[in-house]
Design an enzyme around this catalytic site. Structure first.
Site, PDB file in Angstrom:
ATOM      1  N   GLN A   1      -6.998   7.023  -1.360  1.00 49.38           N
ATOM      2  CA  GLN A   1      -8.595   7.178  -2.097  1.00 49.38           C
ATOM      3  C   GLN A   1      -8.930   8.327  -2.330  1.00 49.38           C
ATOM      4  O   GLN A   1      -9.090   9.187  -1.195  1.00 49.38           O
ATOM      5  CB  GLN A   1      -9.301   6.130  -1.372  1.00 49.38           C
ATOM      6  CG  GLN A   1     -10.575   5.774  -2.322  1.00 49.38           C
ATOM      7  CD  GLN A   1     -10.312   5.001  -3.303  1.00 49.38           C
ATOM      8  OE1 GLN A   1      -9.913   4.070  -3.562  1.00 49.38           O
ATOM      9  NE2 GLN A   1     -11.144   5.593  -4.505  1.00 49.38           N
TER      10      GLN A   1
ATOM     11  N   ASP B   1      -0.695   4.704  -7.866  1.00 47.84           N
ATOM     12  CA  ASP B   1      -1.800   5.218  -8.597  1.00 47.84           C
ATOM     13  C   ASP B   1      -0.872   5.981  -9.875  1.00 47.84           C
ATOM     14  O   ASP B   1      -1.747   6.405 -10.650  1.00 47.84           O
ATOM     15  CB  ASP B   1      -2.628   6.198  -7.704  1.00 47.84           C
ATOM     16  CG  ASP B   1      -3.842   5.448  -7.322  1.00 47.84           C
ATOM     17  OD1 ASP B   1      -4.384   4.502  -7.813  1.00 47.84           O
ATOM     18  OD2 ASP B   1      -4.288   5.697  -6.098  1.00 47.84           O
TER      19      ASP B   1
ATOM     20  N   LYS C   1     -10.494  -3.111  -3.991  1.00 47.64           N
ATOM     21  CA  LYS C   1      -9.048  -3.019  -4.046  1.00 47.64           C
ATOM     22  C   LYS C   1      -8.336  -3.916  -2.994  1.00 47.64           C
ATOM     23  O   LYS C   1      -7.408  -4.930  -3.354  1.00 47.64           O
ATOM     24  CB  LYS C   1      -8.593  -1.684  -3.914  1.00 47.64           C
ATOM     25  CG  LYS C   1      -8.896  -0.868  -5.177  1.00 47.64           C
ATOM     26  CD  LYS C   1      -8.492   0.546  -4.820  1.00 47.64           C
ATOM     27  CE  LYS C   1      -9.044   1.432  -6.009  1.00 47.64           C
ATOM     28  NZ  LYS C   1      -8.866   2.838  -5.833  1.00 47.64           N
TER      29      LYS C   1
END
Ligand code: NAP
Length: 284
Positions: free
Chosen positions: A97, A120, A53
């Site tokens: 994460q 997200d 990422k």
């Protein structure tokens, strides 16, 4: 029938090229999009995901920073960092994460990310906005799948779509987005009776179960479009999806590979969401 492969890597790289231009336009206005990643513990797969990422950020011209905590860190410290990042004008996207170490309450932590920086798309207000038909920041994996279907010219309206899995990060938002596009959607879970009866009716099958090779060709309608979300690591280290590619590609008309399919799109959508968040913040 031998299925045509949907090349997630190629579609994602086209999208990332387009994002670079949006980043340059923002930079010309004095705004460089910024993503903060929070990595807790030492899960090797999470290390790889975060590295990919941050690499994708660098390629698009997006500033990224990584905040690390040890596996035993107290929840208060993570929430304090998120509060600081929520107020940091250089940061437009915050990602935590997953999975988190067991002593941490992931739901609670994720809900402390400001909705406008929730790249997200896991904040309940962003998930609720999809339910209401007014999507804002949308979870990256289903967003990537919808983008893939669109780019491939695959019709969704009026088709039977079957989603295997009902997680908050994939299955549920996926189903809502397919409904919004006019599909007739069935969502299956581990309690579903006679799964095959459902999968055999799918014009579009999305597999997000987390079991290697779970869907085989005998479970598919001839000509189905098969989207494999699964990322499963086999004992030898090889990555494989939820779909048995060899048999499924004999029945399907189109299929995504693993790797090189949905995963690439997920990362591209994370960058897209960060750029979108920066554009919205810059417009205020
Ligand atoms: P998850 O939270 O574990 O959810 C799995 C879902 O599958 C659950 O809803 C579960 O049902 C359902 N399921 C389990 N066994 C089933 C069965 N026999 N029949 C039908 N449904 C069944 O997993 P997730 O986070 O959604 O992820 C799913 C997979 O996608 C994993 O392999 C993950 O690594 C991968 N993934 C990939 C990406 C990407 O970018 N490609 C992104 C996210 C996730 P219950 O709810 O009843 O337990």
């Amino acid at each position: 029938m031998t299925a045509r492969i949907i090349d997630g890597s190629a579609i994602a790289s086209e999208i990332r090229a387009g994002l670079k231009q949006r980043v340059q336009a923002l930079v010309a206005r004095g705004v460089r999009p910024g993503l903060a990643a929070i990595l807790i513990g030492d899960n090797p797969a999470s290390e790889v995901y975060v590295r990919n990422k941050t690499r994708a950020c660098a390629e698009a011209g997006v500033h990224s920073e990584l905040h690390r905590f040890g596996a035993g860190c107290p929840e208060r410290e993570v929430i304090e960092l998120i509060s600081r990042l929520n107020a940091d004008a250089a940061i437009h996207g915050i990602l935590v994460q997953l999975p988190l170490p067991p002593q941490l309450d992931a739901e609670h932590i994720l809900q402390t990310v400001a909705a406008g920086k929730d790249v997200d798309g896991f904040n309940w207000s962003n998930l609720g906005a999809i339910v209401a038909g007014h999507p804002r920041l949308v979870p990256c994996t289903p967003l990537g799948i919808m983008t893939m279907l669109e780019r491939e010219g695959i019709a969704v309206e009026g088709r039977n779509a079957v989603v295997l899995g009902r997680s908050v990060i994939v299955g549920k938002p996926m189903a809502l987005m397919l409904i919004a596009r006019g599909a007739t959607v069935t969502v299956c879970n581990s309690k579903t009776r006679d799964l095959r009866e459902h999968t055999l009716r799918a014009d579009i099958l999305i597999a997000a179960v987390g079991r290697p090779g779970f869907v085989d060709g005998s479970m598919l309608k001839s000509g189905a479009v098969v989207i494999d979300v699964g990322i499963n690591r086999l004992p030898g280290g090889k990555l494989t999806g939820d779909v048995d590619f060899a048999s499924a590609s004999q029945a399907a008309s189109r299929i995504t590979p693993v790797p090189g399919g949905v995963g690439r799109m997920t990362i591209a959508m994370l960058i897209a969401n960060t750029v979108t968040a920066a554009e919205r913040i810059a417009a205020v």
